[in-house]
Design an enzyme around this catalytic site. Sequence first.
Site, short mmCIF file in Angstrom:
data_model
loop_
_atom_site.label_atom_id
_atom_site.label_comp_id
_atom_site.label_asym_id
_atom_site.label_seq_id
_atom_site.Cartn_x
_atom_site.Cartn_y
_atom_site.Cartn_z
N ARG A 117 6.24 -5.49 -2.77
CA ARG A 117 6.60 -5.18 -4.15
C ARG A 117 8.07 -5.40 -4.48
O ARG A 117 8.95 -5.20 -3.63
CB ARG A 117 6.23 -3.71 -4.46
CG ARG A 117 4.74 -3.49 -4.47
CD ARG A 117 4.36 -2.04 -4.71
NE ARG A 117 2.91 -1.92 -4.82
CZ ARG A 117 2.08 -1.94 -3.75
NH1 ARG A 117 2.56 -2.05 -2.52
NH2 ARG A 117 0.77 -1.87 -3.93
N HIS A 142 3.34 -9.25 -4.20
CA HIS A 142 2.96 -10.49 -3.51
C HIS A 142 3.18 -11.74 -4.36
O HIS A 142 2.31 -12.61 -4.47
CB HIS A 142 1.49 -10.42 -3.07
CG HIS A 142 1.20 -9.30 -2.11
ND1 HIS A 142 2.10 -8.86 -1.18
CD2 HIS A 142 0.08 -8.53 -1.94
CE1 HIS A 142 1.56 -7.87 -0.47
NE2 HIS A 142 0.35 -7.64 -0.91
N HIS A 213 -1.51 -11.63 5.26
CA HIS A 213 -2.16 -10.42 4.76
C HIS A 213 -3.59 -10.27 5.31
O HIS A 213 -4.49 -9.79 4.61
CB HIS A 213 -2.18 -10.48 3.23
CG HIS A 213 -2.29 -9.15 2.56
ND1 HIS A 213 -3.40 -8.36 2.65
CD2 HIS A 213 -1.42 -8.47 1.78
CE1 HIS A 213 -3.22 -7.26 1.94
NE2 HIS A 213 -2.02 -7.30 1.41
N ASP A 285 -0.03 3.03 3.12
CA ASP A 285 0.32 1.77 2.47
C ASP A 285 1.85 1.73 2.47
O ASP A 285 2.50 1.73 1.43
CB ASP A 285 -0.25 1.74 1.04
CG ASP A 285 -0.23 0.33 0.45
OD1 ASP A 285 0.32 -0.58 1.09
OD2 ASP A 285 -0.78 0.16 -0.66
N GLU A 351 1.28 -6.07 8.28
CA GLU A 351 1.99 -7.25 7.78
C GLU A 351 3.45 -7.19 8.21
O GLU A 351 4.23 -6.46 7.62
CB GLU A 351 1.92 -7.27 6.26
CG GLU A 351 0.53 -7.08 5.68
CD GLU A 351 0.57 -6.50 4.26
OE1 GLU A 351 1.43 -6.89 3.46
OE2 GLU A 351 -0.26 -5.62 3.96
C1 GLA Z 1 -0.79 -4.82 -0.09
C2 GLA Z 1 -0.31 -3.65 -0.84
C3 GLA Z 1 -1.43 -2.72 -1.13
C4 GLA Z 1 -2.57 -3.42 -1.77
C5 GLA Z 1 -2.98 -4.58 -0.96
C6 GLA Z 1 -4.04 -5.39 -1.63
O1 GLA Z 1 -0.95 -4.54 1.23
O2 GLA Z 1 0.73 -2.97 -0.18
O3 GLA Z 1 -0.97 -1.71 -1.97
O4 GLA Z 1 -2.18 -3.87 -3.04
O5 GLA Z 1 -1.88 -5.42 -0.71
O6 GLA Z 1 -5.03 -4.63 -2.21
#
Ligand code: GLA
Length: 386
Positions: A117, A142, A213, A285, A351
Site C-alpha cells: 500500500r 499493488h 503474491h 495482514d 511476500e
Molecule cells: C495483499 C494485501 C491484502 C489483500 C491481498 C489481496 O496481500 O496486503 O490486504 O488485499 O493483497 O486480497
Amino acid sequence: MINRFRLIGIMGVIGILVACQQPGTPKSQYDTSTSVKMDSATFAGKVDGKDVHLYELKNKNGVQAYFTNFGARIVGLWVPDKDGNLCDVVLGFTKAADYHNPKEPYFGTIVGPFGNRIAKGTFKLDGQTYNLPINNGVNTLHGGFKGVHFANWSVKSSDESSITFAYTLADKAEGFPGNIAMEVTYTLNDQNELMISYQAQSDKKTVINLTNHAYFNLNGEGSGTILDHQMQIFADRFTPVDSTLIPTGELKQVQGSAFDFTSVKTIGQDINADDQQLTYGKGYDHNFVLSKQTEGEWYKAAHVVGDKSGIVMDILTQEPGIQFYSGNFMNELVQLKNGTKDSFRTGFCLEPQHFPDSPNQPSFPSTELNPGQVYQTKSLYRFSVK
Ligand code: GLA
C-alpha cells in the site's frame, strides 16, 4: 524425467494430475481434491487481445512449476510430500482468462511497480507530488487497478532451468514516474529451490517494490484452511498499521503478542487473539521486519510446514521485510484449479518486500530508484519434507 523448459502447447495435454498424488497412486488421506487437468489448450487464450501461454520448468526430482506471461505469474507448483507424492501447493486457475478478473486476489502474480500500500495514493519525490489510482479504500494497493498483475509480460529468455519475463510500465501509466523496465526470472534447481530474481530500471526517479503474491497451501490447493500449518517468521518486530492498513511508522516488538512467530507455532494459534492489529487486518495482514539472520547471501525469512503433507517451505530473501497475509479476504469469489472455491483462509501469502508505504515513511529503508541505477533483488523458496 525430462528436465527442460518448454511451452506446454507444443506437448498438448500433459496428463491428468491429482493434487498431492502422482498419477496412478492412491490418494493421500488428507487429499480432498479432485482431478486437475492442465493443458495448453485449456489454459492458453487471448487476454486484452494478446496471447497468453502456459510455461513449465521441471527438475530431476519431478518438481513441476507452471507460469504464465499474464502478470508473470506462478500458476502451479508441484512438490513432493512426505510420501513422495506430488502436491500442488499454490492456488490458481486452469485458464489464463480467469486471471483477468477484478475479483481475482492476485494469485501467484508479480505485484508492482510498488507492491503493497501507498497511503492515500500519493507520494513526493524531489518536491514533486505524484498521484496514483485509489483502488483499496483510501489507498493504492499493488500498483493500482492494472499495476503489472494485469499486464501481458513478454518472455525475454528461457533455458532448461529458468524463464525470464519482461515488462515496461510506461511513464505515468499507473501514475508512477518513469518508463519502468522490469524483469523477473524464475529459476528451478535440483535442490527443489525456486528462486525469483527481480530487476528494474527507470528513466526518471521513481519508487519500486516488486514481489510475488503467491497463495500457498502446503497441504495442497483446495485442501482446507491453512490454520494448522506451522509457521516461523524470523522477525523480532513488525510494522503496526492504522485501520486502513498503512504502517504507523513504529517498529513494534512481537514478543508476547500474537505477532510472535519467532518460534514455530500454528498460523491459527493466536489469530483470534484480542489485538487491535488483528482486528484491523481481519487476521494477519502485516509486514514483519526481518531480524537479518543470515544463511550465506540470504536473510532467513520464514519456515512453514504443511501439517498434513509434511511439506516444508523455507523462504530466504534479500529484502528487509515480509508481508504475511492469512487469506482473510478470501470469500469464495473464484474457482480454483481443482474445482474448489477460494474459501476463507485456504491460502496464505508470504511476500518478501520493502515495507508498505515506504515512499511516505522516511525512517523505512528507501524504495527510490534513480535513473542509471539497477534495482536488483531476489528471494528463494526451498521445498523439503518433514
Ligand atoms: C495483499 C494485501 C491484502 C489483500 C491481498 C489481496 O496481500 O496486503 O490486504 O488485499 O493483497 O486480497
